[in-house]
Design a protein around this motif. Structure first.
Motif, mmCIF file in Angstrom:
data_model
loop_
_atom_site.group_PDB
_atom_site.id
_atom_site.type_symbol
_atom_site.label_atom_id
_atom_site.label_comp_id
_atom_site.label_asym_id
_atom_site.label_seq_id
_atom_site.Cartn_x
_atom_site.Cartn_y
_atom_site.Cartn_z
ATOM 1 N N THR A 146 0.721 -1.066 -0.059
ATOM 2 C CA THR A 146 -0.105 -0.028 -0.074
ATOM 3 C C THR A 146 0.799 1.199 0.013
ATOM 4 N N VAL A 147 0.539 2.268 -0.887
ATOM 5 C CA VAL A 147 1.389 3.224 -1.287
ATOM 6 C C VAL A 147 0.578 4.429 -0.918
ATOM 7 N N GLY A 148 0.961 5.195 0.252
ATOM 8 C CA GLY A 148 -0.009 6.636 0.569
ATOM 9 C C GLY A 148 0.965 7.764 -0.064
ATOM 10 N N LEU A 171 -3.509 4.783 -1.799
ATOM 11 C CA LEU A 171 -4.234 5.651 -0.806
ATOM 12 C C LEU A 171 -3.696 7.105 -1.304
ATOM 13 N N GLY A 172 -4.673 8.112 -1.057
ATOM 14 C CA GLY A 172 -4.055 9.518 -1.250
ATOM 15 C C GLY A 172 -4.925 10.420 -0.171
ATOM 16 N N THR A 173 -4.218 11.436 0.152
ATOM 17 C CA THR A 173 -4.816 12.504 0.889
ATOM 18 C C THR A 173 -4.837 14.048 0.122
ATOM 19 N N ASP A 174 -5.644 14.597 0.026
ATOM 20 C CA ASP A 174 -5.721 15.867 -0.734
ATOM 21 C C ASP A 174 -6.987 16.507 -0.820
ATOM 22 N N PRO A 175 -6.812 18.008 -0.405
ATOM 23 C CA PRO A 175 -8.121 18.546 -0.104
ATOM 24 C C PRO A 175 -8.753 18.556 -1.688
ATOM 25 N N ARG A 196 -1.771 4.989 8.918
ATOM 26 C CA ARG A 196 -1.835 3.909 9.463
ATOM 27 C C ARG A 196 -1.796 2.697 8.658
ATOM 28 N N GLN A 197 -2.251 2.830 7.197
ATOM 29 C CA GLN A 197 -2.442 1.773 6.382
ATOM 30 C C GLN A 197 -1.144 1.734 5.323
ATOM 31 N N SER A 198 -0.489 2.661 5.242
ATOM 32 C CA SER A 198 0.589 2.418 4.186
ATOM 33 C C SER A 198 1.666 1.787 4.563
ATOM 34 N N ASP A 199 2.442 0.999 3.543
ATOM 35 C CA ASP A 199 3.931 0.502 3.776
ATOM 36 C C ASP A 199 4.924 1.505 3.161
ATOM 37 N N ILE A 200 4.413 2.449 2.299
ATOM 38 C CA ILE A 200 5.471 3.529 1.734
ATOM 39 C C ILE A 200 4.591 4.812 1.639
ATOM 40 N N GLU A 222 1.261 7.180 14.043
ATOM 41 C CA GLU A 222 0.541 6.653 13.551
ATOM 42 C C GLU A 222 0.723 5.420 12.438
ATOM 43 N N MET A 223 2.144 5.851 11.823
ATOM 44 C CA MET A 223 2.502 5.001 10.876
ATOM 45 C C MET A 223 3.125 3.560 10.994
#
Ligand code: NAI
Length: 331
Positions: A146-148, A171-175, A196-200, A222-223
């Motif tokens: 999983t790549v964040g 996975l991504g985070t962005d407004p 919490r969910q990413s390996d990278i 959290e990582m």
């Protein structure tokens, strides 16, 4: 238009001279950084061209206005080193070079991941010593991990495409969500969930007041244990002291940095004959699971070509119509 090009390195001169044949600007190269003392060297030049290690604050902008500077042409996409609201207020246009090569940065981030998780630098050093043992070199597959991605803009989207090609879950985070990332199957989550969910985790957001120290002790806590964290965005998006704490506990298993919050005093110059005075940077260098490059992610032939061409085009557009499409306006 006469352009004073500060901090011009041999490769800048080569590419600007080559492409200026089509633009016919008067290029005035300066080997020095832009600051209050060196500003006078650009007297008579309506346009000043700078790179990311030339900070421009309100005080300097006021002096620029008094001197008659009309345009600051940035040789970069990032613009956190210039006080844009003050420039807008003082009537000095600022233009950047957006998306000059998202591939350069996204591919560099990918290179850092592979180098770290397959321990390529350690392996290379070993082979040169005649040591062919595999002990301590075990890596892990990218496939299925999983790549964040923090910031799914231009670079983050190219990076998502590359990671999708490796068979990773995204996975991504962005407004602001990217439709292309969504099509690749990227799932938008908040930062704590991504951690919490990413390996990278790879950082591709700009440095803004709200992204300063986005990755701090709390985010690192959290990582996942042994996280691979890559920062090619801007140094101050991470709290470097927190990174060192995370490395010491093993929480951070691999760290790739192309940017550093105090890089203005280090990067882009040859200090190999000097004593390193930055203790935090020196501490980072002691970890064998840390890979550092000196703001090199953008540095490809294609990117330098686009930077030179777009910067010259920005000046031409400004000269012709008094504004340009890449002009930066504070929100
Ligand atoms: P972009 O503007 O296309 O994308 C940035 C994305 O970050 C946008 O989608 C934005 O909504 C998002 N973002 C803003 N605040 C955020 C937050 N709090 N959390 C998550 N995402 C957030 O910019 P681009 O071209 O993709 O570049 C990204 C950054 O990469 C630049 O700002 C610059 O700092 C860095 N960069 C580094 C280079 C290097 O050589 N190391 C070269 C070029 C850019």
């Amino acid at each position: 238009m006469k352009i004073a090009i500060y901090n011009a390195r041999p490769y800048d001169k080569l590419y600007f001279d080559r492409f200026n044949r089509a633009y016919h600007h008067e290029l005035h190269y300066l080997d020095t950084h832009l600051d209050e003392e060196t500003l006078m060297l650009s007297q008579g030049a309506p346009a000043i061209c700078i790179f990311v290690d030339d900070p421009v604050d309100r005080g300097l902008l006021k002096k620029m206005r008094a001197q008659g500077t009309q345009l600051i042409a940035l040789r970069s996409a990032g613009f956190n080193h210039v006080d844009i609201p003050s420039a807008n207020e003082l009537g000095i246009a600022v233009a950047n070079v957006p998306g000059y090569s998202p591939y350069a940065v996204a591919e560099h981030a990918t290179g850092m991941i592979l180098c770290l998780i397959r321990r390529l630098i350690r392996a290379h050093a070993r082979i040169r010593e005649g040591n062919f043992s595999l002990e301590g070199l075990m890596g892990f597959d990218l496939y299925g991990k999983t790549v964040g991605i923090v910031g799914t803009g231009t670079i983050g989207t190219v990076f998502a495409r590359i990671m999708h090609g490796f068979g990773c879950r995204l996975l991504g985070t962005d407004p602001v969500e990217s439709p292309e990332c969504r099509e690749l199957g990227l799932q938008y989550v908040n930062l704590p969930t991504l951690c919490r969910q990413s390996d990278i985790i790879s950082l591709h957001c700009p440095l803004l007041p709200e992204t300063q120290y986005l990755i701090d002790d709390e985010a690192i806590a959290e990582m996942r244990d042994g996280i691979c964290l890559i920062n090619t965005s801007r140094g101050a998006v991470v709290d470097t002291a927190a990174l060192i704490r995370g490395l010491k506990t093993g929480k951070i298993g691999f760290l790739g940095l192309d940017v550093y919050e105090e890089e203005d005093d280090l990067f882009f110059e040859d200090y190999s004959d000097s004593v390193l005075g930055d203790d935090v940077f020196a501490r980072l260098l002691t970890f064998n699971n840390v890979l550092i490059t000196g703001h090199q992610a953008y540095f490809t032939r294609e990117a330098i070509t686009n930077i030179a061409k777009t910067t010259l085009a920005n000046v031409t557009e400004f000269e012709t119509i008094g504004e340009c499409s890449n002009q930066l306006i504070a929100p």
